[in-house]
Design an enzyme around this catalytic site. Structure first.
Site, mmCIF file in Angstrom:
data_model
loop_
_atom_site.group_PDB
_atom_site.id
_atom_site.type_symbol
_atom_site.label_atom_id
_atom_site.label_comp_id
_atom_site.label_asym_id
_atom_site.label_seq_id
_atom_site.Cartn_x
_atom_site.Cartn_y
_atom_site.Cartn_z
ATOM 1 N N LYS A 84 30.739 80.068 4.930
ATOM 2 C CA LYS A 84 29.437 80.137 4.269
ATOM 3 C C LYS A 84 29.221 78.845 3.488
ATOM 4 C CE LYS A 84 27.119 84.030 2.043
ATOM 5 N NZ LYS A 84 27.339 85.089 1.042
HETATM 6 O O1 G3P Z 1 24.348 88.047 -0.273
HETATM 7 C C1 G3P Z 1 23.745 87.484 -1.383
HETATM 8 C C2 G3P Z 1 23.956 88.297 -2.586
HETATM 9 O O2 G3P Z 1 25.304 88.435 -2.921
HETATM 10 C C3 G3P Z 1 23.147 87.877 -3.756
HETATM 11 O O3 G3P Z 1 22.673 89.030 -4.265
HETATM 12 O O4 G3P Z 1 21.672 90.522 -5.906
HETATM 13 O O5 G3P Z 1 22.979 88.494 -6.662
HETATM 14 O O6 G3P Z 1 20.751 88.240 -5.613
HETATM 15 P P1 G3P Z 1 21.972 89.075 -5.699
#
Ligand code: G3P
Length: 224
Positions: A84
């Site tokens: 990634k």
């Molecule tokens: O896959 C991306 C994720 O981990 C980010 O999520 O909820 O932190 O925006 P969030």
């Protein structure tokens, strides 16, 4: 549509795998920071042994040479590993080099269809729009998913849109309807998808009715 789990927690991953719905996992440094007593590499290998599918492990280097070195190293951890890389100029350049070497890249922190187009063109296998964070910024995160899917389809770009930063069950449905081939879910969202209050009520009623039926003597049933 394939469902991935967005977590570095091995118990959550094992549970989702047992439910028969898990096709892959995405991790990142913030998710890994919630875990303790284990290295990122050890955890990713552990996950790869549970999940027969792509497992994203994120690089943090910011200089091209360092990023290439880190990505090549991460790619050796397990055959399921997808490297990634956040999108920026260095990330795109690294993706161009690494994809030519046959290393699968998930280009992350995508906030616009322009970024998605660049990531796919540079050779990323997966492109991850952060739907929830786009919504947080007052824009329409799902529109970025929809536009990216349409562009990849129109121009036969082999990259797959991986809808990420999903915050609730309706996000998953919207991602499916927008044509995203993959959605990565926090465990809490997966659990919420399973539940429906009417299912709970229905199960309770079936169990209660079955008990009353079983409690009734067979003779009385035969005479009725
Ligand atoms: O896959 C991306 C994720 O981990 C980010 O999520 O909820 O932190 O925006 P969030």
């Amino acid at each position: 549509m394939r469902l991935f789990l967005d977590t570095a927690n091995i118990e959550e991953i094992r549970h989702a795998a047992r439910l028969g719905i898990l096709s892959g996992v995405t991790t990142n440094p913030s998710l890994m920071a919630k875990e303790s007593g284990i290295s990122y590499r050890e955890r990713v290998v552990e996950i790869c042994e549970v999940v027969n599918g792509p497992v994203s492990a994120e690089c943090i280097s910011r200089e091209l040479a360092d990023l290439l070195k880190e990505a090549r190293e991460v790619a050796t951890w397990h055959s399921n590993v997808v490297v990634k890389i956040p999108i920026d100029e260095v990330g795109l350049e690294a993706t161009a080099v690494l994809s030519r070497e046959g290393i699968a890249i998930n280009m992350t922190l995508i906030f616009s269809a322009n970024q998605a187009l660049l990531a796919a063109t540079a050779g990323a296998s997966y492109v991850s729009p952060f739907v929830g964070r786009i919504d947080d910024a007052g824009q329409d995160g799902m529109e970025v998913v929809r536009e990216s899917v349409a562009i990849f389809d129109s121009y036969h770009l082999p990259a797959q849109v991986l809808a990420a930063s999903l915050r609730h069950p309706r996000h998953v449905i919207a991602a499916a309807r927008a044509g995203a081939p993959i959605a990565t879910l926090p465990y809490t969202v997966l659990k919420a998808m399973v539940k429906h209050p009417l299912t709970d009520v229905g199960i309770e009623r079936f169990v209660a009715d079955a008990r009353s039926y079983q409690a009734e003597p067979a003779r009385e049933r035969a005479n009725s």
